[in-house]
Design a protein around this motif. Structure first.
Motif, mmCIF file in Angstrom:
data_model
loop_
_atom_site.group_PDB
_atom_site.id
_atom_site.type_symbol
_atom_site.label_atom_id
_atom_site.label_comp_id
_atom_site.label_asym_id
_atom_site.label_seq_id
_atom_site.Cartn_x
_atom_site.Cartn_y
_atom_site.Cartn_z
ATOM 1 N N CYS A 245 -12.458 -8.906 2.820
ATOM 2 C CA CYS A 245 -11.434 -8.699 2.392
ATOM 3 C C CYS A 245 -10.848 -10.058 3.391
ATOM 4 O O CYS A 245 -10.626 -10.521 4.100
ATOM 5 N N TYR B 184 -14.311 -2.225 -3.762
ATOM 6 C CA TYR B 184 -13.767 -1.179 -3.365
ATOM 7 C C TYR B 184 -11.953 -1.503 -3.703
ATOM 8 O O TYR B 184 -11.644 -2.476 -4.475
ATOM 9 N N PHE C 97 -6.134 -2.027 4.171
ATOM 10 C CA PHE C 97 -6.791 -2.859 2.935
ATOM 11 C C PHE C 97 -6.427 -3.480 2.425
ATOM 12 O O PHE C 97 -4.962 -4.085 2.125
ATOM 13 N N ASN D 49 -13.540 -4.300 3.437
ATOM 14 C CA ASN D 49 -11.700 -4.011 3.204
ATOM 15 C C ASN D 49 -10.825 -4.034 4.147
ATOM 16 O O ASN D 49 -9.275 -4.339 4.026
ATOM 17 N N VAL D 50 -11.460 -3.602 5.696
ATOM 18 C CA VAL D 50 -10.506 -3.279 6.645
ATOM 19 C C VAL D 50 -11.595 -4.741 7.877
ATOM 20 O O VAL D 50 -12.394 -5.186 7.499
ATOM 21 N N LYS E 231 -6.583 2.640 5.125
ATOM 22 C CA LYS E 231 -6.810 2.836 4.070
ATOM 23 C C LYS E 231 -5.561 1.779 4.083
ATOM 24 O O LYS E 231 -5.231 1.651 2.832
ATOM 25 N N GLY F 203 -8.516 -2.734 -4.460
ATOM 26 C CA GLY F 203 -7.934 -3.786 -3.167
ATOM 27 C C GLY F 203 -9.003 -4.824 -3.346
ATOM 28 O O GLY F 203 -8.367 -6.410 -3.761
#
Length: 188
Positions: free
Chosen positions: A118, A66, A99, A85-86, A96, A68
């Motif tokens: 992440c 993803y 991220f 990513n979160v 978004k 990031g």
């Protein structure tokens, strides 16, 4: 074209792919992504958008990388491993802008079905065992397993587990020698 793309793969406009890279069945590379030389993406991979992949990276089947995530040279991503990513996702809240960047340093390997939460950095040549869940930074050369992942040893550049005698370990693969200095593994 200096790279190979299977006829079922989708490569969006605005993607840079260097020579010698292979992208296999049903993979999708999104706009803004840069992929280095001699990489391999197995079946059903998704990359991007705006992801940077180094040279010599091997991405096995069913991996999504993803926005990031940054992947340096010679990284191995095992089958069906996962990036997030979160930190606190909700289907009904757009996050978004939240991220968190994730960095995989040169030569590290992530085992099959591992999860990389992440916001972490995986150090050079670290080895993440299959099924592990990494939720914090990983030192270079660290061997990590479990849920959550814990360090259980050290590996050499070859990925072989190191055994120490009088404070020094020799990798049977390439005869490189290592020592633990200031709680980090160093080649000597």
């Amino acid at each position: 074209m200096s790279y190979f793309s299977h006829e079922t793969a989708i490569i969006d406009d605005g993607v840079e792919i260097a020579e010698g890279t292979k992208i296999w069945h049903f993979s999708h590379i999104l706009s803004g992504t840069t992929i280095g030389k001699n990489c391999s993406f197995g079946q059903n991979c998704v990359v991007g958008g705006d992801v940077t992949i180094g040279n010599g990276v091997k991405v096995q089947n069913n991996v999504s990388i993803y926005k990031g995530v940054e992947v340096e040279d010679d990284v191995f991503l095992g089958p069906s491993m996962v990036f997030t990513n979160v930190i606190n996702p909700r289907a009904f809240i757009q996050r978004k802008e939240e991220f968190k960047p994730t960095l995989l340093k040169k030569g590290c390997s992530i085992g099959a079905n591992a999860t990389i939460v992440c916001g972490v950095t995986i150090g050079e040549y670290a080895l993440i065992g299959s099924g592990a869940v990494v939720n914090r930074d990983v030192k270079p050369f660290a061997l990590m397993v479990g849920v959550p992942a814990k360090q259980i040893g050290w590996v050499g550049i070859s990925g072989n587990t190191l055994a120490f005698v009088d404070g020094v370990a020799e990798d049977s693969f390439d005869k490189k020698k290592y020592a633990i200095i200031d709680e980090n593994l160093k080649e000597i």
